[in-house]
Motif scaffolding. Sequence first.
Motif, PDB file in Angstrom:
ATOM      1  N   LEU A 214     -64.059  60.271 -12.273  1.00 32.88           N
ATOM      2  CA  LEU A 214     -65.176  59.516 -12.841  1.00 32.88           C
ATOM      3  C   LEU A 214     -66.011  60.390 -13.768  1.00 32.88           C
ATOM      4  O   LEU A 214     -66.518  59.925 -14.792  1.00 32.88           O
ATOM      5  CB  LEU A 214     -66.052  58.963 -11.718  1.00 32.88           C
ATOM      6  N   ARG A 215     -66.143  61.653 -13.411  1.00 32.84           N
ATOM      7  CA  ARG A 215     -66.910  62.564 -14.260  1.00 32.84           C
ATOM      8  C   ARG A 215     -66.252  62.706 -15.634  1.00 32.84           C
ATOM      9  O   ARG A 215     -66.936  62.850 -16.653  1.00 32.84           O
ATOM     10  CB  ARG A 215     -67.049  63.926 -13.579  1.00 32.84           C
ATOM     11  N   LYS A 216     -64.923  62.677 -15.676  1.00 32.58           N
ATOM     12  CA  LYS A 216     -64.226  62.748 -16.963  1.00 32.58           C
ATOM     13  C   LYS A 216     -64.600  61.559 -17.847  1.00 32.58           C
ATOM     14  O   LYS A 216     -64.760  61.698 -19.060  1.00 32.58           O
ATOM     15  CB  LYS A 216     -62.711  62.779 -16.739  1.00 32.58           C
ATOM     16  N   VAL A 217     -64.726  60.402 -17.222  1.00 32.50           N
ATOM     17  CA  VAL A 217     -65.113  59.211 -17.984  1.00 32.50           C
ATOM     18  C   VAL A 217     -66.521  59.379 -18.540  1.00 32.50           C
ATOM     19  O   VAL A 217     -66.782  59.118 -19.722  1.00 32.50           O
ATOM     20  CB  VAL A 217     -65.033  57.953 -17.097  1.00 32.50           C
ATOM     21  N   LEU A 218     -67.445  59.814 -17.700  1.00 33.00           N
ATOM     22  CA  LEU A 218     -68.827  59.984 -18.142  1.00 33.00           C
ATOM     23  C   LEU A 218     -68.922  61.026 -19.253  1.00 33.00           C
ATOM     24  O   LEU A 218     -69.697  60.866 -20.204  1.00 33.00           O
ATOM     25  CB  LEU A 218     -69.704  60.384 -16.957  1.00 33.00           C
ATOM     26  N   THR A 219     -68.135  62.080 -19.136  1.00 36.44           N
ATOM     27  CA  THR A 219     -68.118  63.096 -20.189  1.00 36.44           C
ATOM     28  C   THR A 219     -67.582  62.515 -21.490  1.00 36.44           C
ATOM     29  O   THR A 219     -68.089  62.823 -22.578  1.00 36.44           O
ATOM     30  CB  THR A 219     -67.260  64.297 -19.758  1.00 36.44           C
ATOM     31  N   ALA A 220     -66.568  61.659 -21.390  1.00 32.21           N
ATOM     32  CA  ALA A 220     -66.008  61.034 -22.590  1.00 32.21           C
ATOM     33  C   ALA A 220     -67.055  60.186 -23.310  1.00 32.21           C
ATOM     34  O   ALA A 220     -67.039  60.078 -24.544  1.00 32.21           O
ATOM     35  CB  ALA A 220     -64.800  60.176 -22.222  1.00 32.21           C
TER      36      ALA A 220
ATOM     37  N   THR B 240     -70.054  60.898 -23.781  1.00 37.84           N
ATOM     38  CA  THR B 240     -71.048  61.729 -24.466  1.00 37.84           C
ATOM     39  C   THR B 240     -70.564  62.276 -25.802  1.00 37.84           C
ATOM     40  O   THR B 240     -71.338  62.924 -26.504  1.00 37.84           O
ATOM     41  CB  THR B 240     -71.455  62.920 -23.577  1.00 37.84           C
ATOM     42  N   VAL B 241     -69.301  62.020 -26.143  1.00 36.86           N
ATOM     43  CA  VAL B 241     -68.734  62.598 -27.367  1.00 36.86           C
ATOM     44  C   VAL B 241     -68.175  61.491 -28.254  1.00 36.86           C
ATOM     45  O   VAL B 241     -67.456  60.609 -27.783  1.00 36.86           O
ATOM     46  CB  VAL B 241     -67.609  63.608 -27.034  1.00 36.86           C
ATOM     47  N   ARG B 242     -68.507  61.538 -29.524  1.00 33.20           N
ATOM     48  CA  ARG B 242     -67.959  60.581 -30.478  1.00 33.20           C
ATOM     49  C   ARG B 242     -66.549  60.998 -30.886  1.00 33.20           C
ATOM     50  O   ARG B 242     -66.096  62.100 -30.588  1.00 33.20           O
ATOM     51  CB  ARG B 242     -68.849  60.500 -31.722  1.00 33.20           C
ATOM     52  N   LEU B 243     -65.871  60.116 -31.591  1.00 32.54           N
ATOM     53  CA  LEU B 243     -64.510  60.428 -32.030  1.00 32.54           C
ATOM     54  C   LEU B 243     -64.463  61.631 -32.958  1.00 32.54           C
ATOM     55  O   LEU B 243     -63.471  62.364 -32.994  1.00 32.54           O
ATOM     56  CB  LEU B 243     -63.901  59.209 -32.745  1.00 32.54           C
TER      57      LEU B 243
ATOM     58  N   LYS C   5     -68.807  64.932 -32.468  1.00 32.08           N
ATOM     59  CA  LYS C   5     -70.253  65.121 -32.402  1.00 32.08           C
ATOM     60  C   LYS C   5     -70.820  64.423 -31.163  1.00 32.08           C
ATOM     61  O   LYS C   5     -70.218  63.486 -30.642  1.00 32.08           O
ATOM     62  CB  LYS C   5     -70.913  64.572 -33.665  1.00 32.08           C
ATOM     63  N   PRO C   6     -71.985  64.875 -30.697  1.00 35.16           N
ATOM     64  CA  PRO C   6     -72.584  64.233 -29.514  1.00 35.16           C
ATOM     65  C   PRO C   6     -72.939  62.777 -29.799  1.00 35.16           C
ATOM     66  O   PRO C   6     -73.444  62.448 -30.874  1.00 35.16           O
ATOM     67  CB  PRO C   6     -73.845  65.073 -29.254  1.00 35.16           C
ATOM     68  N   ALA C   7     -72.684  61.926 -28.837  1.00 37.24           N
ATOM     69  CA  ALA C   7     -73.053  60.517 -28.967  1.00 37.24           C
ATOM     70  C   ALA C   7     -74.545  60.356 -28.716  1.00 37.24           C
ATOM     71  O   ALA C   7     -75.165  61.161 -28.007  1.00 37.24           O
ATOM     72  CB  ALA C   7     -72.259  59.673 -27.974  1.00 37.24           C
ATOM     73  N   ALA C   8     -75.125  59.333 -29.306  1.00 35.95           N
ATOM     74  CA  ALA C   8     -76.543  59.055 -29.083  1.00 35.95           C
ATOM     75  C   ALA C   8     -76.781  58.779 -27.605  1.00 35.95           C
ATOM     76  O   ALA C   8     -75.960  58.148 -26.927  1.00 35.95           O
ATOM     77  CB  ALA C   8     -76.984  57.862 -29.925  1.00 35.95           C
ATOM     78  N   ALA C   9     -77.913  59.258 -27.107  1.00 35.63           N
ATOM     79  CA  ALA C   9     -78.212  59.105 -25.684  1.00 35.63           C
ATOM     80  C   ALA C   9     -78.243  57.641 -25.270  1.00 35.63           C
ATOM     81  O   ALA C   9     -77.790  57.282 -24.177  1.00 35.63           O
ATOM     82  CB  ALA C   9     -79.543  59.779 -25.362  1.00 35.63           C
ATOM     83  N   SER C  10     -78.769  56.783 -26.135  1.00 39.65           N
ATOM     84  CA  SER C  10     -78.829  55.359 -25.796  1.00 39.65           C
ATOM     85  C   SER C  10     -77.431  54.762 -25.674  1.00 39.65           C
ATOM     86  O   SER C  10     -77.191  53.881 -24.837  1.00 39.65           O
ATOM     87  CB  SER C  10     -79.625  54.600 -26.855  1.00 39.65           C
TER      88      SER C  10
ATOM     89  N   GLN D 134     -71.886  58.172  -6.580  1.00 37.83           N
ATOM     90  CA  GLN D 134     -71.589  59.423  -5.879  1.00 37.83           C
ATOM     91  C   GLN D 134     -71.525  60.617  -6.833  1.00 37.83           C
ATOM     92  O   GLN D 134     -71.610  61.768  -6.398  1.00 37.83           O
ATOM     93  CB  GLN D 134     -70.252  59.308  -5.145  1.00 37.83           C
ATOM     94  N   VAL D 135     -71.357  60.345  -8.120  1.00 35.27           N
ATOM     95  CA  VAL D 135     -71.206  61.427  -9.092  1.00 35.27           C
ATOM     96  C   VAL D 135     -72.585  61.967  -9.459  1.00 35.27           C
ATOM     97  O   VAL D 135     -73.446  61.226  -9.942  1.00 35.27           O
ATOM     98  CB  VAL D 135     -70.477  60.930 -10.357  1.00 35.27           C
ATOM     99  N   GLN D 136     -72.798  63.249  -9.225  1.00 32.24           N
ATOM    100  CA  GLN D 136     -74.073  63.890  -9.553  1.00 32.24           C
ATOM    101  C   GLN D 136     -74.081  64.217 -11.043  1.00 32.24           C
ATOM    102  O   GLN D 136     -73.697  65.303 -11.474  1.00 32.24           O
ATOM    103  CB  GLN D 136     -74.245  65.163  -8.715  1.00 32.24           C
ATOM    104  N   TRP D 137     -74.523  63.260 -11.809  1.00 33.04           N
ATOM    105  CA  TRP D 137     -74.457  63.375 -13.272  1.00 33.04           C
ATOM    106  C   TRP D 137     -75.761  62.889 -13.870  1.00 33.04           C
ATOM    107  O   TRP D 137     -76.236  61.800 -13.550  1.00 33.04           O
ATOM    108  CB  TRP D 137     -73.289  62.536 -13.787  1.00 33.04           C
ATOM    109  N   SER D 138     -76.362  63.702 -14.707  1.00 42.97           N
ATOM    110  CA  SER D 138     -77.645  63.342 -15.302  1.00 42.97           C
ATOM    111  C   SER D 138     -77.417  62.524 -16.562  1.00 42.97           C
ATOM    112  O   SER D 138     -76.690  62.952 -17.468  1.00 42.97           O
ATOM    113  CB  SER D 138     -78.448  64.603 -15.645  1.00 42.97           C
ATOM    114  N   ILE D 139     -78.043  61.373 -16.607  1.00 44.63           N
ATOM    115  CA  ILE D 139     -77.947  60.521 -17.782  1.00 44.63           C
ATOM    116  C   ILE D 139     -78.921  61.041 -18.836  1.00 44.63           C
ATOM    117  O   ILE D 139     -80.102  61.235 -18.549  1.00 44.63           O
ATOM    118  CB  ILE D 139     -78.298  59.064 -17.434  1.00 44.63           C
ATOM    119  N   PRO D 140     -78.452  61.293 -20.044  1.00 44.23           N
ATOM    120  CA  PRO D 140     -79.378  61.769 -21.086  1.00 44.23           C
ATOM    121  C   PRO D 140     -80.492  60.761 -21.322  1.00 44.23           C
ATOM    122  O   PRO D 140     -80.280  59.555 -21.278  1.00 44.23           O
ATOM    123  CB  PRO D 140     -78.480  61.896 -22.324  1.00 44.23           C
TER     124      PRO D 140
END
Length: 454
Positions: free
Chosen positions: A172-178, A180-183, A186-191, A220-226
Amino acid sequence: MAHTFKVRVWAVRQRKDRGQSSAELRWKVGDTPHSQTFRTKTLADGRRAELLTAVNNGERFDEATGLPLSELRKLNDVSWYQHARDYIEMKWPCAPAKTRTTLAEAMASATPALVSTRRGMPEARQLRRALYSWAFNLNRWTEDPPADVQRTLEWVERHAVPMSALDDPLLLRKVLTAFTVRLDGKPAAASVVRRKRAIFHNALGFAVEARRLDVNPLPQVQWSIPNPVEQVDPGAVVNPRQARRLLEAVSEQGDRGKHLRAFFGCLYHAGLRPGEAVWLRRENCELPLEGWGTLHLDGSRPRVGSSWTDSGTAHDQRGLKWRPEKDVRHVPIPPGFVTMLREHLETYGAAPDGRLFRTARGGLVQESGYGEVWARARKAALGPEQQASPLGARPYDLRHACVSLWLNSGVDPVEVARRAGHTVAVLLKVYAKCLDGATAMANARIDEALKNWG
């Protein structure tokens, strides 16, 4: 029904019916009895042992089916790819066209992270295009995709992980990381990240509803949402003098510019969204000869693309944003803008369906068309330094300027929110911005106050 640890399994009993012997296994989950008949007692005893093992292992049982949840998940296990398509199909009928695109975008971003191997994976842009435009666009499911798209989707179908694999927090963390990155890397917008995460969470909730997962594993995933920067850039907000010059420059851009001057006026003087201005009709306009008028807004036509709408047209037919269907928003407009709209109607009339603004062929005003006019007008109205800044970079910035002007003029935020079609909370968080030049005015007032105190 509920899942429970309350399970009772009785001994197998022999039965004889019409000369045929059989063995019946009976058990009870919660308050619901269950039974299963076997040809031999040995088979029944074997099944009884499986149920008792699940009980002794502390598994919960599903009261409706009588099965241990581990067995139920195996029976209902499908691939993530199939589940994502089922989710799109479930959401599609009630979703506006724009929402459909955001759902497809989220699923297309998540799916490449939910495959069992990267060997032979199609190129990223090809994969995203196939998923977004075909796999998760229900309107195209009856069409035959191009050969390259078909090969891409077949690869995804072969290698998508089963839903049972989503119990793994690392996956699941891999999905959340995906997200955050554009094609382009570059970083994706936080919104955007927050929106995709919310959709993914909802899709996993649907998996629980469909009994493909026991619980939603994402929390369950300890992941901070921007934290998204939801506020409008003050540097993009034009002041009234700049707005007047920009509208004048619009009218100087040929016949199309003259026609669109009042269109942009709707954004600046009434705070309309572009889609609302596109659908503004004569019947929505109360334009007295003197004094203030009123726009009675009852719908919007945002452009999302013909493949996403039920009608097959590029513009979605929908009510006001964040409002109940058939709701009407009443927006007072100042006398100067009343005159502008009256002059527009006298010069151009209205389309057969009453629309004030239309293309040369009578169609709905296109974003590409009015965007081109705005770009030329901005170049003509602003100096080089302002052109290089975000000041009025988009037509939508006129709406921001309108709402900011209302707030800076001392209008009650509740009334401003009503006119703009927002909640007060969203208004104060997003639209309460300074006008270009208002900072200097505020500083001057503070200086004056300090001088008065010696």
